[in-house]
Write an enzyme that holds these catalytic residues in place. Sequence first.
Site, mmCIF file in Angstrom:
data_model
loop_
_atom_site.group_PDB
_atom_site.id
_atom_site.type_symbol
_atom_site.label_atom_id
_atom_site.label_comp_id
_atom_site.label_asym_id
_atom_site.label_seq_id
_atom_site.Cartn_x
_atom_site.Cartn_y
_atom_site.Cartn_z
ATOM 1 C CB CYS A 76 34.109 18.575 -6.847
ATOM 2 S SG CYS A 76 34.922 16.871 -6.675
ATOM 3 C CD GLN A 77 35.365 15.856 -13.284
ATOM 4 O OE1 GLN A 77 34.251 15.437 -13.261
ATOM 5 N NE2 GLN A 77 35.965 15.019 -13.936
#
Length: 356
Positions: free
Chosen positions: A148-149
């Site tokens: 994800c991030q």
Amino acid sequence: MNAPLNFTAESLAQEAMQFQAKLRAGLDTLRQVEDVDYGATSKEEVWRDGRVVLYRFRGDKAPTAKVPLLIAYALVNRPYMTDLQADKSIVRGLLERGEDVYILDWGYPDRSDRYLELEDYIQRFLGGAVDHLRQASGHDAINLLGICQGGAFSLCYAALNPGKVRNLITMVTPVDFHTDDNMLSHWTRNIDVDQFVDTLGNVPADLMNWCYLTLKPWRLFVQKYVGLVDILDNKQAIEDFLRMEKWIFDSPDLAGEAFRQFIKMFYQGNGFVNGGVRIGEREVDLADITMPVLNIYALQDHLVPPAASQALGGLIGTTDYTEHSFRGGHIGIYVSSRAQREVPDSIRDWLRERDR
């Protein structure tokens, strides 16, 4: 006599009795449930910078992989989603397949961390962990798995330090932040992030959780709690439910300056696609990523739509690029039974072909 919706007074009474029986059974079940724990796999701290800690996981057998695999998770949630419980653990699956797995825990920022920038997270913390593993393992470059991030951070790090990453894996990682089906992006494009951060300092975890939950309000505010009645007589199912709830609401606050930079450069500027991502004094160009890349995305992901991840293939410089699609959502890619079978195998097989 049947009503227009094809139910009778007797069927309603029967359903009410069944509902009451479930509630009574639930009271007995809940008395047996203690505070749920998480993290199925033992781990040890091997490096630290302030509140940021690098852990090494210990499996039941020694790793056969020679190159360490470092997991970098997102800032907005806790990384133990990758090792939630014994039967829902991507980490355990990788260990069983011989990988030497490490994870970076960003910790819980407080007001003293308000002015941490993306450069701190990417070059100082992630870079420090990479350098520790390079030195400890004797390898010039390690394998990096960004989620994800954390995948966006890993892309930045790999572009700025290509000689230190042997193989790069991204999971449910946003690359094109302006796809039409990215609701979170639509929300954030016009936010006055300067006023937001200048007013709040660090971004409260509860506020971030509320934003994510309202992306699917019926499902996440109502439906799952109504459905809870159906499992009240199942202790294991209740514990699984509570463990997931604990993860959802065990979120750190976000360092204000890093949040400001991430929103401006990525959600508003779409910097990977349009340019303009600067980490410290250096500009990130994904074309500088020349190591092999495996990009894993989820087909039903409402936070990072498939198109947002698939954009990576057209932006990086490597000629060794592989995509793997997973039938599931943003969370299912870690905890579903399908994920336990498919994801560790895909990662292990891909790495084995390149780490010979």
